[in-house]
Design an enzyme around this catalytic site. Structure first.
Site, PDB file in Angstrom:
ATOM      1  N   MET A 185       0.793  -1.230   0.000  1.00  0.00           N
ATOM      2  CA  MET A 185       0.000   0.000   0.000  1.00  0.00           C
ATOM      3  C   MET A 185       0.829   1.286   0.000  1.00  0.00           C
ATOM      4  O   MET A 185       0.368   2.316   0.468  1.00  0.00           O
ATOM      5  CB  MET A 185      -0.952  -0.011   1.209  1.00  0.00           C
TER       6      MET A 185
ATOM      7  N   HIS B 179      -3.994  -4.708  -9.425  1.00  0.00           N
ATOM      8  CA  HIS B 179      -4.896  -3.642  -8.979  1.00  0.00           C
ATOM      9  C   HIS B 179      -6.348  -4.077  -9.239  1.00  0.00           C
ATOM     10  O   HIS B 179      -6.647  -4.605 -10.309  1.00  0.00           O
ATOM     11  CB  HIS B 179      -4.588  -2.344  -9.744  1.00  0.00           C
TER      12      HIS B 179
HETATM   13  C1  GRF Z   1      -5.829  -6.812  -3.817  1.00  0.00           C
HETATM   14  O1  GRF Z   1      -7.210  -6.603  -3.995  1.00  0.00           O
HETATM   15  C2  GRF Z   1      -5.024  -6.074  -4.830  1.00  0.00           C
HETATM   16  O2  GRF Z   1      -5.700  -5.825  -5.998  1.00  0.00           O
HETATM   17  C3  GRF Z   1      -4.720  -4.769  -4.144  1.00  0.00           C
HETATM   18  O3  GRF Z   1      -4.583  -5.088  -2.796  1.00  0.00           O
HETATM   19  C4  GRF Z   1      -5.340  -6.254  -2.494  1.00  0.00           C
HETATM   20  C5  GRF Z   1      -4.409  -7.203  -1.791  1.00  0.00           C
HETATM   21  O4  GRF Z   1      -5.077  -8.293  -1.270  1.00  0.00           O
HETATM   22  N1  GRF Z   1      -3.524  -4.182  -4.705  1.00  0.00           N
HETATM   23  P1  GRF Z   1      -4.283  -9.500  -0.629  1.00  0.00           P
HETATM   24  O5  GRF Z   1      -3.415  -8.960   0.496  1.00  0.00           O
HETATM   25  O6  GRF Z   1      -3.460 -10.145  -1.699  1.00  0.00           O
HETATM   26  O7  GRF Z   1      -5.355 -10.378  -0.120  1.00  0.00           O
END
Ligand code: GRF
Length: 213
Positions: free
Chosen positions: A112, A131
């Site tokens: 993030m 994404h």
């Molecule tokens: C996903 O929905 C991705 O698209 C976004 O962050 C989320 C990560 O989910 N960049 P996770 O930690 O892999 O469950």
């Protein structure tokens, strides 16, 4: 195998060496369901990558627990000064850790923070992200909520190269997901994640076979 398939395989072998697996470093801030999908694809023989290190900016992130369970090297990135990026010094340390782990491709899986010059320059065109929208639509946070608010009938997910912008790098692959009447944000996000878990390993496999370089 077709001549085209053979040529592709030969290229892949030249690029990778016959038995060598693509070494990836994974950065994530959350529960790590995409990383779990990558691990499942490796275990299922559908993906020939070797996760060398997993790094997270949250000590209690699920993605670190997954790495621990899988016996993969993992590290916490401590950044006390910024919330949406790393300071250059700390990002340089991340680069050093990735290099020490001989990482060839950096895989962002729910990471993030924006990626800045130290990492972008060290891994130019070798950082990918997933994404939860059909980019260029709905970049930024909670893209599924943006899609619901916009009233569109479908959204999806995108794997793209990472550049200095916000979800603006070159698109590699996309998967469309329908939006149903009465969808809540949680329902839609869950449906997008199912598509992500299929798409991300499939795209990484294309790196392994030399289709994406
Ligand atoms: C996903 O929905 C991705 O698209 C976004 O962050 C989320 C990560 O989910 N960049 P996770 O930690 O892999 O469950």
């Amino acid at each position: 195998m077709s001549p085209a398939g053979l040529a592709k395989l030969r290229t892949a072998c030249i690029i990778r060496g016959a038995m060598e697996r693509l070494k990836i470093g994974v950065l994530g801030s959350g529960k790590g369901s995409n990383f779990r999908a990558i691990l499942a694809a490796i275990a299922g023989g559908r993906l020939e990558v070797e996760p060398r290190i997993v790094m997270s900016d949250h000590a209690d992130a699920g993605i670190l627990a997954l790495a621990r369970e899988a016996g993969i090297a993992h590290a916490v990135i401590c950044e006390p000064s910024f919330r949406t990026k790393l300071s250059p010094e700390i990002e340089k340390r991340v680069v050093a850790d990735l290099r020490k782990a001989e990482v060839e491709l950096v895989v962002l899986a729910g990471y993030m923070r924006m990626i800045k010059a130290p990492l972008l320059e060290a891994y130019s065109r070798r950082i990918v992200n997933i994404h939860p929208s059909l980019l260029p639509a709905f970049p930024g946070l909670e893209a599924w909520k943006q899609a619901l608010e916009a009233g569109v009938s479908e959204t999806g997910c995108t794997v793209h190269f990472v550049d200095a912008g916000m979800d603006s790098g070159e698109v590699i692959a996309q998967r469309t997901v329908p939006i149903h009447e009465g969808d809540t944000a949680a329902l839609l996000h869950a449906r997008i994640q199912v598509a992500e878990h299929d798409l991300y390993p499939a795209v990484l496999a294309r790196f392994c076979d030399g289709e994406i370089t």
